[in-house]
Design an enzyme around this catalytic site. Structure first.
Site, short mmCIF file in Angstrom:
data_model
loop_
_atom_site.label_atom_id
_atom_site.label_comp_id
_atom_site.label_asym_id
_atom_site.label_seq_id
_atom_site.Cartn_x
_atom_site.Cartn_y
_atom_site.Cartn_z
N ASP A 40 0.83 -1.21 0.00
CA ASP A 40 0.00 0.00 0.00
C ASP A 40 0.86 1.26 0.00
O ASP A 40 0.71 2.13 0.87
CB ASP A 40 -0.93 0.01 1.22
N GLU A 222 -11.15 -1.20 -4.61
CA GLU A 222 -10.50 -0.60 -3.45
C GLU A 222 -9.28 0.21 -3.88
O GLU A 222 -8.98 0.32 -5.08
CB GLU A 222 -10.09 -1.68 -2.44
#
Length: 352
Positions: A40, A222
């Site tokens: 991430d 997402e």
């Protein structure tokens, strides 16, 4: 005279030492992926500095570097409390500089697995120093009832869009609260009253419906990230399953600069726009920065280390270009170990 001679010799020694420590012909002009372990990746350029924000040890850390490819030691700016809604499972923080403060958007929950308690919280720096103290601005109400926080709904991966003098939050969430984390994820958008308060009601922006964003055990949208080019606005997001090699990127494009971002009909969906190959697996959760001299665009992303299901990942980066119609052209994910030219202007910074 002896004093001045001593000063001269010390200065000469320091100059020679600097030159010997970093001769110009010893500076590497290329690098290889992966650049470091992690997932991430959120990198943003502020002035001449690259700010990197990530979760570690149930907290959030940031680092600042003049170089994209060489991360400096990080400082923990926040630790999850021992109790409360955000005491565990700190995921995917992003840091944004808005109106003189740094704001960190992160997901956390009471416990997990199962990861059914994830909500989004906001931190705010006390000044414009990224290493300053941060105050907890609380949980954002990402449910359908703005007046009732008890009806809040699962939300992760929040980012912000500044467009036409308005601020919007974009995140990945559930249609309704469920008691299983095997629940499809969608993208939502909502106007913000300020960087830590949502305004109005959430709007369903994208659901995993296309053939290239479905087909596995759980359909996900997402990791939305905003990308701007001239007067065009894009949302690059992750789809398919984050733990599988099929994880990839889709794109939403605002039809024109005057279109209402809160109207789902204002967005055009295409994809996949960036995905893995035989050598690179599970391309996901990206961020975007300019090279040090501002002439190149770069995509920062994570990949899976193996084809086996799981979340063992590393961070990579590579340049990308633009098509004639103004849309991004990310190209093919570069395999590990292949030399890439360092971001434009980075070598000169290290030489000096």
């Amino acid at each position: 005279m002896r004093f001045y001679l001593t000063l001269f010799l010390v200065a000469a020694f320091c100059a020679c030492a600097k030159s010997e420590n970093l001769p110009k012909d010893s500076v590497e002009t290329t690098f290889t992926n992966p650049v470091w372990n992690g997932a991430d990746p959120w990198m943003v350029k502020q002035g001449d500095d690259y700010i990197y924000c990530f979760s570690r040890n149930n907290g959030i850390a940031v680092s600042s570097s003049k170089l994209m490819t060489k991360r400096e030691p990080a400082k923990t700016i926040w630790k999850a409390p021992s109790t409360g809604w955000n005491s565990n499972c700190v995921w995917a923080p992003e840091i944004h500089f808005i109106d003189g403060h740094w704001y960190v958007y992160y997901a956390a929950g009471v416990s997990g697995p199962p990861f059914i308690h994830q909500r989004t919280g906001v931190l705010r720096s006390i000044n414009d120093d990224v290493y300053s103290e941060y105050e907890d601005m609380g949980m954002l109400n990402t449910g359908d009832n703005p007046e009732d926080s008890s009806k809040n709904v699962w939300a992760i991966d929040m980012t912000v869009l500044e467009h036409n003098d308005k601020l919007y939050a974009i995140w990945s969430g559930w249609l309704e609260q469920r008691d299983t984390d095997a629940t499809p994820q969608h993208l939502f958008i909502q106007e913000m009253e300020n960087p830590y308060t949502l305004k109005g009601k959430r709007v369903l922006l994208s659901s995993p419906e296309e053939s290239w964003e479905t087909g596995g055990p759980l359909n996900l949208n997402e990791g939305p990230q905003v990308l701007k080019h001239d007067d065009q606005v894009f949302i690059i997001y992750s789809c398919r399953e984050s733990w599988l090699k099929e994880y990839r990127q889709g794109m939403l494009q605002l039809k024109d600069s005057g279109a209402d971002p809160l109207d789902p009909e204002s967005w055009i969906k295409t994809g996949p726009v960036f995905e893995g190959n035989d050598s690179v697996h599970g391309v996901g959760h990206v961020s975007f920065v300019k090279s040090p001299d501002g002439t190149e665009d770069w995509i920062i992303y994570h990949t899976k280390k193996t084809t086996e299901p799981g979340w063992d990942r590393d961070v990579r980066m590579q340049p990308f270009t633009w098509n004639a119609d103004g849309t991004p052209e990310f190209g093919e994910a570069v395999k590990a170990g292949k030399p890439l030219k360092r971001p434009s202007g980075e070598v000169e910074i290290e030489q000096n």
